[in-house]
Design an enzyme around this catalytic site. Structure first.
Site, PDB file in Angstrom:
ATOM      1  CE  LYS A 120      26.018   1.755  -6.013  1.00 51.77           C
ATOM      2  NZ  LYS A 120      26.484   2.849  -6.856  1.00 51.77           N
TER       3      LYS A 120
ATOM      4  CD  GLU B 168      35.631  13.796 -11.808  1.00 51.08           C
ATOM      5  OE1 GLU B 168      34.755  13.381 -11.014  1.00 51.08           O
ATOM      6  OE2 GLU B 168      36.560  13.073 -12.242  1.00 51.08           O
TER       7      GLU B 168
ATOM      8  NE  ARG C  34      38.874  12.242 -10.419  1.00 49.61           N
ATOM      9  CZ  ARG C  34      39.193  10.995 -10.049  1.00 49.61           C
ATOM     10  NH1 ARG C  34      39.530  10.764  -8.794  1.00 49.61           N
ATOM     11  NH2 ARG C  34      39.176  10.011 -10.895  1.00 49.61           N
TER      12      ARG C  34
END
Length: 635
Positions: free
Chosen positions: A294, A378, A406
């Site tokens: 990354k 979540e 969500r």
């Protein structure tokens, strides 16, 4: 189609017809193009803000995908869509790339209305496999032999929806290829058993390299070569057992029905293309495990990928953002929660892979045993909090408004019905700006007000945020919510009479009442001041505890002839709608007007969006003036 590409010449992105010409390039030209793309990414995000680290890490992977597959006939589904910047560049959007995340420009996420190469909109994580499987089944029903490629990250694998998709798709016979982009980072460091599992297979590249070497030799072997390759494919478990030298020779993906290939170096184009071609040849569900770095190619982003996940404008030379994030609602919330928790051992902090984004880094560094990062999950976070609460703890789940969507079922079933005391710190409530439709925090109010027993606070400044957090923890039961915006507190309204319920400022004889809450109350206060300075007498009501609405507030409002409610939320199911309904039930006979948000809101700066919605000071003032003498009700 450009048929004059010289294999010995350098190529530049704007000289290519994309994505078709990518297949004509040699590897040296591709590598030069990858360098150019990284330069464009860094330059553009430094000016516009955006998601940098994830895109820098996916440059070669994106290049390989477009060289092996044929978009848009083959579909590419990105999870999350914010890692699709290179995809946008390689599908002909270079000319407009400088408008990335700007009003009227191209989106920071995949968007089908923007390009036929964007197969599916994706602003939230863990959705790509389900969507891609649906596309693959549709292709199969239509008799098409094209492939669907779902690019998902290891962070997305902490979300349960991934496994629902994998479980359902693995037993199918579709041309679905799932690329697992493994960089050891979601938004916060990946946590849990899954991350450890992925690490355990990350270094096992021997199997794939051995397999590829054998296949290369056999392909060149006359008569017996291709039949032998087929034998090897059907006896892959034996080959793996030899190379892995372990008793368990299958991965979780194979147990779910997928062919597993990898891991491979996600920055080696030759390896990437070879494994993707192998995956394509199976014509059944395949997982390709790719290792990437990354922030690849930009040292500040490689060193601190979390900080460069989503970043504002920054200086390329230093990597420093233009505005420090030390002073914002998120960090004020995080520091206040830590202060309270140091004096109360019942308080626990929970995040869904957003430790830094929600300001919980202070809590996590000082009270590790009561800090829980559950990953991009979540739904699990809410029910986990309910479990903590059922045992006498005081859990606080800090979550972005758009991500809280969500977990609505868990809020109803696991928190509200059981009367478990859970506190939500709802970050990024209201307009967030350049991330666009998928991230605007305009639906939490309508969702939460539909849940019985919910209490919602919406502070208008830092000091009120602190008071509301304390109130939610110690003077509420059941589901208690504190919602606050992205960014800094720039308010200038009079703060002498702050409280956790409401503040009504009255002028003698006024027949007009202006109402608002949260960040935009400051804009309304400025408009209120201007109106009164022009001898248009108005009173102003600031709600802090916005739900449920206290009956005594309604009683005070009944005396007015004209009430105007400004709200930074979706109008349908808004506090303004509840307020108007309560007025009607109490016999209100005056005019009632609502100005809020209808539909989805595209990307632009917060300032520009609020102006467009009529929720800035000048627009509010003009709106009130336009209603004077107007006897028609408006909702």
């Amino acid at each position: 189609m450009n048929n004059n590409i010289d294999e010995a010449s350098n190529v530049v992105l704007n000289a290519l017809e994309l994505p078709e010409d990518l297949k004509k390039l040699n590897y040296d030209q591709c590598r030069e193009l990858c360098k150019e793309i990284r330069h464009i990414l860094i330059d553009t995000v430094s000016k516009n803000g955006g998601h940098l680290a994830s895109n820098l890490g996916a440059v070669e992977l994106t290049m390989a995908i477009h060289r092996v597959f044929d978009s848009p006939d083959d579909k590419i589904v990105w999870d999350v869509g914010h890692q699709s910047y290179t995809h946008k560049l390689l599908t002909g959007r270079l000319e407009n790339f400088n408008t990335l995340r700007k009003e009227g420009g191209i989106s920071g996420f995949t968007k089908p209305e923007e390009s036929p190469h964007d197969a599916f909109i994706s602003g939230h994580s863990s959705t790509s496999i389900s969507a891609a499987y649906g596309m693959a089944q549709a292709m199969k029903m239509d008799g098409k032999d094209n492939h669907v490629v779902a690019v998902t990250g290891d962070g997305a694998l902490t979300g349960g929806m991934v496994y629902e998709g994998l479980n359902n798709a693995g037993k199918s016979d579709t041309n679905l290829i799932v690329i697992l982009n493994h960089n050891d980072m979601s938004i916060s460091k990946n946590v849990g058993a899954l991350a450890k599992y992925l690490l355990s297979i990350r270094n096992k590249q021997g199997y794939l390299k051995t397999k590829q070497s054998v296949e290369r030799v056999l392909t060149k072997t006359p008569v017996l070569g291709k039949p032998m390759i087929k034998v090897l494919k059907t006896s892959k478990d034996t080959v793996k057992n030899t190379v892995y030298r372990q008793s368990r020779n299958t991965t979780i993906f194979e147990d779910l029905g997928f062919i597993y290939l990898g891991p491979v170096d996600g920055h080696n184009l030759e390896e990437l293309e070879e494994v993707l071609k192998t995956a394509r040849s199976y014509h059944k569900p395949v997982v390709v495990h790719v290792n990437t770095v990354k922030g690849k190619g930009y040292q500040p982003a490689e060193k601190n990928p979390g900080e460069f996940h989503g970043i504002s404008k920054f200086d390329i030379m230093t990597g420093n953002p233009e505005v420090s994030s030390d002073d914002c609602y998120s960090t004020v919330f995080g520091r206040e929660l830590l202060r309270l928790a140091l004096n109360d051992k019942r308080i626990c902090a929970v995040t869904a892979a957003m430790k830094y984004g929600t300001g919980l880094q202070y809590f996590s560094s000082q009270i590790k045993e009561r800090f829980f990062d559950v990953g991009i999950a979540e739904q699990h976070a809410v029910t986990f909090c309910a479990g903590l609460a059922s045992m006498g703890k005081l859990p606080v789940f800090a979550v972005y408004s758009s991500f809280l969507q969500r977990a609505v079922d868990q809020l109803i079933h696991d928190v509200a019905i059981g009367k478990n005391h859970v506190v939500l710190g709802i970050d990024r409530a209201g307009i967030v700006g350049e991330d666009g439709e998928t991230h605007q925090g305009i639906f939490d109010v309508p969702l939460l007000t539909s849940i019985p027993g919910t209490v919602i606070y919406s502070p208008s400044c830092y000091e009120e945020l602190k008071v509301c957090l304390n109130e939610a923890l110690y003077n509420c039961s059941g589901l208690a919510c504190v919602r606050y915006p992205r960014g800094n507190d720039c308010s200038s309204f009079d703060k002498d009479n702050l409280n956790t319920e409401f503040t009504l400022t009255e002028n003698e004889g006024s027949e007009i009442l202006l109402i608002s809450y949260g960040r935009i109350f400051d804009e309304l206060y400025k408009a209120y001041t201007l109106l009164n300075n022009e001898n248009i007498s108005c009173d102003i009501l600031k709600l802090t505890k916005i739900f449920p609405i206290e009956s005594r507030i309604i009683e005070k409002a009944l005396k007015y002839k004209k009430i105007i409610f400004f709200e930074e939320s979706s109008v349908n199911g808004s506090i303004a709608e509840f307020f108007g309904n309560d007025l009607l039930l109490c016999g209100f006979s005056g005019e009632y007007h609502i100005r809020g948000i209808e539909g989805f809101v595209k990307q632009a700066t917060v300032k520009s969006i609020l102006e467009r919605l009529g929720l800035d000071c000048d627009s509010m003032e003009q709106y009130v003036k336009s209603l004077l003498g107007n006897n028609k009700n408006e909702t």
